[in-house]
Design a protein around this motif. Sequence first.
Motif, PDB file in Angstrom:
ATOM      1  N   LYS A 135      -5.907  -1.256  -2.175  1.00  0.00           N
ATOM      2  CA  LYS A 135      -5.238   0.017  -2.386  1.00  0.00           C
ATOM      3  C   LYS A 135      -5.851   0.790  -3.558  1.00  0.00           C
ATOM      4  O   LYS A 135      -5.882   2.026  -3.539  1.00  0.00           O
ATOM      5  CB  LYS A 135      -3.753  -0.210  -2.645  1.00  0.00           C
ATOM      6  CG  LYS A 135      -3.429  -0.999  -3.906  1.00  0.00           C
ATOM      7  CD  LYS A 135      -1.945  -1.222  -4.062  1.00  0.00           C
ATOM      8  CE  LYS A 135      -1.655  -1.953  -5.378  1.00  0.00           C
ATOM      9  NZ  LYS A 135      -2.116  -1.191  -6.543  1.00  0.00           N
ATOM     10  N   ARG A 143      -1.745   6.147   2.725  1.00  0.00           N
ATOM     11  CA  ARG A 143      -0.757   5.736   1.728  1.00  0.00           C
ATOM     12  C   ARG A 143       0.680   5.923   2.211  1.00  0.00           C
ATOM     13  O   ARG A 143       1.608   5.503   1.527  1.00  0.00           O
ATOM     14  CB  ARG A 143      -0.978   6.517   0.436  1.00  0.00           C
ATOM     15  CG  ARG A 143      -2.230   6.098  -0.320  1.00  0.00           C
ATOM     16  CD  ARG A 143      -2.403   6.898  -1.596  1.00  0.00           C
ATOM     17  NE  ARG A 143      -3.531   6.383  -2.376  1.00  0.00           N
ATOM     18  CZ  ARG A 143      -3.979   6.943  -3.500  1.00  0.00           C
ATOM     19  NH1 ARG A 143      -3.393   8.028  -3.974  1.00  0.00           N
ATOM     20  NH2 ARG A 143      -5.009   6.424  -4.154  1.00  0.00           N
ATOM     21  N   GLY A 175       0.820  -1.202   0.000  1.00  0.00           N
ATOM     22  CA  GLY A 175       0.000   0.000   0.000  1.00  0.00           C
ATOM     23  C   GLY A 175       0.845   1.239   0.000  1.00  0.00           C
ATOM     24  O   GLY A 175       0.947   1.941  -0.971  1.00  0.00           O
TER      25      GLY A 175
END
Length: 506
Positions: free
Chosen positions: A427, A168, A42
Amino acid sequence: MRIHLHLPGLRPRRRGIATVNAEVRDGIVPAGDQLVQSADHGPAAEHSRNYRTVALIIACAMFMEHLDATVLATALPTMARDFGVRAPEMSVALTSYLLALAVFIPASGTMADRFGAKRVFRSAIGLFVLGSLACGLAPTLPAMVAARLLQGIGGAMMMPVGRLVLLRSVAKRDMVSAMSWLIMPALIGPILGPPVGGFIVTYLDWRWIFWLNLPIGVAGFVLTGRFIADIREAGAHPFDGTGFLLSGMSLGCLLFGFEMASRSGEAMLALGLVGTGLAAGVLYLVHARRSEHPILDISLMRVPTFRLSVIGGSLTRITQGAQPFLLPLMMQIGFGLSAAQSGMVTVATAIGSFGMKGLARRILKRFGFRSSLVVMGVLATASYAICGLFRPGWHLSWIFAVLVVSGFLMSFQFTAYNTIAYDEIDKERMSAATSFYSTFQQLMLSLGICTGAAALHLSMLAGGRANPAFADFSAAFVAVTLISLAAVFTNLRFDPEAGGEMSGRR
């Protein structure tokens, strides 16, 4: 230390994304360089050591937004006098900001995918700062409304995109600690807003309410460029224009309807707005089922942890939205305290939020998300219900202690909800999930204010009172806490092992 061997006849190995991730982690690639999300990880820096810095930068930007949203209400009468209008007409300065939030929050995920989360987040801070400057310089009410719209566009992007940047940039194992930093602005801002606004209006010019945002925003803009990597998904989806219009109409009407419902004599207008918002919402649902990439992806509700977090968090946020409205009002009307004095009392909730920061991960690691949310949900509901029993005969230290505990428990719940929501999200759908979650968060906080005000007014009508008494505040607190208590049944549906990697149990 790295040793590089260059053997004759062999070409250097290609630098894959994992190599780039490692170099970012070790400080070789500058944080400002653009990175593309990897296929198997991710965050671009999966075990980044500066997640606290990233979380604090985003938290400061959000604190600026939440503080500004609540501090303005105190200054409206003074602003009305300077603009030469009646005080009720100043409500348009609040509703114009809500309109911008309602319209642009759903678009935040698509914008982040297309232009990069870091770039959109910095631009949002810049728009918010420019809007704040324009608000402070506004000579008339129409100019103020235009400036608030600009400010609202920036605020709509800051909240969900800031959360996306964090998701993120932070490894799963550090997510609970990072979210505990991020959640505090949402709890502290509405509490500090009224006393800060009262102090500024009393001792300074009301324009300082907006100018205080300038140094915070400039610092956030610079620090974002310095410490946050520009991570984005490859292949952004096309913009959903029809969904943008329908969701904006639905959310705008619902937010305005909730806001109008908290006022006396606006019941019919509020009902019409809510009805229009619901109708537009139904049309959006029909559109979303036919669209390949809707601006608000309803299919996310099929993900168990995300769905339960949205439902449980929404019920809990109604109580959280009502508390900053009911508590200062009770302190000022019932206890006879000034705005500044009541602010010094309610700041205890912010202290409790700070106390939670270091304990959330330990609690979740020991007991898991499901058990922690169930137990903490009952305790948080009970602590807020006790607030309805406050009377002038209570010693101030006891009131302060109850509010500290309430702040701790509610902050823990939101940290857990905001973390577990993304446990099972791929993701590729992270940006869609953050905009969806932020939309419901804003909607439920506004509904909380409406619910608290409606319960207070109904109790006053039942008692035949023109001004609220302590019994009316007690009834209002009971009403909103019963709603948050219902979240316990949702929490029981979480899998006992949900979020095991995030909490450190797995």
